[in-house]
Enzyme design. Sequence first.
Site, PDB file in Angstrom:
ATOM      1  N   HIS A   1       0.856  -1.413  -0.012  1.00 42.97           N
ATOM      2  CA  HIS A   1      -0.034  -0.126  -0.227  1.00 42.97           C
ATOM      3  C   HIS A   1       0.827   1.215   0.020  1.00 42.97           C
ATOM      4  O   HIS A   1       2.091   1.268   0.631  1.00 42.97           O
ATOM      5  CB  HIS A   1      -0.711   0.092   1.149  1.00 42.97           C
ATOM      6  CG  HIS A   1      -1.919  -0.824   1.290  1.00 42.97           C
ATOM      7  ND1 HIS A   1      -1.894  -2.315   1.273  1.00 42.97           N
ATOM      8  CD2 HIS A   1      -3.551  -0.510   1.073  1.00 42.97           C
ATOM      9  CE1 HIS A   1      -3.152  -2.700   1.242  1.00 42.97           C
ATOM     10  NE2 HIS A   1      -4.164  -1.694   1.064  1.00 42.97           N
TER      11      HIS A   1
ATOM     12  N   GLN B   1       9.820  26.488   3.018  1.00 40.71           N
ATOM     13  CA  GLN B   1      10.121  25.442   2.337  1.00 40.71           C
ATOM     14  C   GLN B   1      11.445  25.156   2.205  1.00 40.71           C
ATOM     15  O   GLN B   1      11.833  24.022   2.440  1.00 40.71           O
ATOM     16  CB  GLN B   1       9.101  25.436   0.954  1.00 40.71           C
ATOM     17  CG  GLN B   1       9.488  24.096   0.024  1.00 40.71           C
ATOM     18  CD  GLN B   1       9.064  24.193  -1.321  1.00 40.71           C
ATOM     19  OE1 GLN B   1       8.576  25.428  -1.770  1.00 40.71           O
ATOM     20  NE2 GLN B   1       8.930  23.133  -1.948  1.00 40.71           N
TER      21      GLN B   1
END
Length: 606
Positions: A444, A596
């Site tokens: 997954h 960022q």
Amino acid sequence: MSRKLTEYLAFVCVVTLLLTGSALLVWTPATHADLVAQPVPFTQNWTNTGLITTDDDWSGVPGIIGYRGDNLTGGTGTDPRTLVADGSATPVDVNANQTDPNGFISGGVAEFEITNPVVALNGSGTADAPHIVINLSTSGTTAINVAYNIRDIDSSADDAIQQVNLQYRVGNTGNYINVTGGYVADATQANTATLVTPVSVPLPVAAENQPLVQLRIMTTNAVGNDEWVGIDDINITGIGGGNTILSGTGLATPGTVAPGENSLLTVAVTPASNPPSTGIGVVADLSTIGLSAAQMFFDNGTNGDVTAGDNVFSYLATVPPGTTNGSRSFLSTITDAQARSASASIALIVNAPRDPSEHMVMGNPSGATTDAANPTNYLLPKPQYVMSYHRDRGTPNWVSWHLDSTWLGTTPRQDDFRNDPSLPTGWYQVQNTDYSGSGFDRGHHTPSADRTSSVPDNSATFFMTNMMPQAPFNNQGPWEELETYCRTLVNQGNELYIIAGGAGIGGSGANGGITNTIANGNVTVPAVTWKVIIVLPVGANDVDRVVKTTRTIAVIMPNRQDIGIDTPWRNFRTSVDRVEGLTGFNFFSNVRPSVQNIIERRVDVQ
């Protein structure tokens, strides 16, 4: 002052008086319950708060007594199904007249005089296995069914695995026997007091036609901070036996709906027999979904009622648009013309489809689009996650999802691996069997355990578009450990933005050697798996709340069996910048560039 100390001091006073000759007093312990076996049918919904008025005194509650369960187990997280020994030698226990399930932290048994009064259980270091015992006479009674609702009444941030189990025994000695279907693995959720888990199970034939049957409903001391679980709306019925009393059982069909959809709410009423009930009426409080607090139910073939005059009272409810997600419990009141009353709860789950944009708050790492002419960077949004899909690799470039407590619940793993029909026409749809014999797990991206709030949400994680071929020791080792750690962060009051994927070509699975593709070349095996995460305290305006000190986690793990299944995930930590260099993606692009740049070059050390 503790109850034990109070009793000790009372004893000392009596001895002192006897020795001095000042008075002749007799000391007696705390009052025990009325242990007279009650006939079937039997009900108790705790609406009469006058039944319990004094600590450890059950004398006003016919047939029911509570015990603290000291030393029935020595550890935490014990499965109550393994505890079958008699607990009647442990202290009789009830903390009377409590009003705050969040603030009352003593373990054991308590009576909470809240909006919907209830008796509840809570494990602790002393109360190892608190429980209530119901004493029944089943003489002349067969086909006995035991029904009750387990209510999570603790809305704090605690999220213990609060197990609850039902047992029985014939007579009042010997071991208890587990009742099939009476075990609930976890009856609570964090930050909410709305979860209701109904239990309705038949008793074995051995419990029929007996002068005394004892039922025991028990929880145990959980790992972490235990939560109060109410045992409410007890309704025990059978065929034969004594006179019936007024009672009812509530049901919502379907039990899970989205805002704007309908659910048929019903209360199946059992009339009293002595004297026979007439003029039966049912009214329910539907205010928690914005409807009437005194909604009449019907048994006349209208308003959704199927059959007139069958004592099944019905109301077809439309959940208003905009109703928030979550579990609801509607309390219904049943009355008859003979001035008798009873109550029944109706459990309903409201589950609106989520907006996929929730998972893209921090940006679109590759500028993916929903244009089928862009097959190697195709944007595939779902309510549960969003991905950039690569048709030629048969796997995502990346999958992005938001994880907070609203996505976590008690839904079991569905395991319905299947192809994804939402892919554009003509594209190969990876099949459930395409990984068979390859030596790789169907790994997954968005984990099943991150989507347990509903069956549809969990089922969506089993689309093959959410999979990549993972070496079993990668998938089941450090990768899974990091998934679990993420949910731990959520349970500590955080929300996460997670992006995961695979990169490169060629991994080593259980079959050995390097494998580049499986499924006849339709699925590429990545050389590494990676994940980047932003961790924020729960709040609003998430992008604006990302600052230079915000925690980020990034990992790159080799997709090989020699990774070591027990290797800690922290051994693979790196910077977000490093993952960007590996993949060519721009993560968290919606965050202010000055922030960022800082958070993406830092390597997590927590």
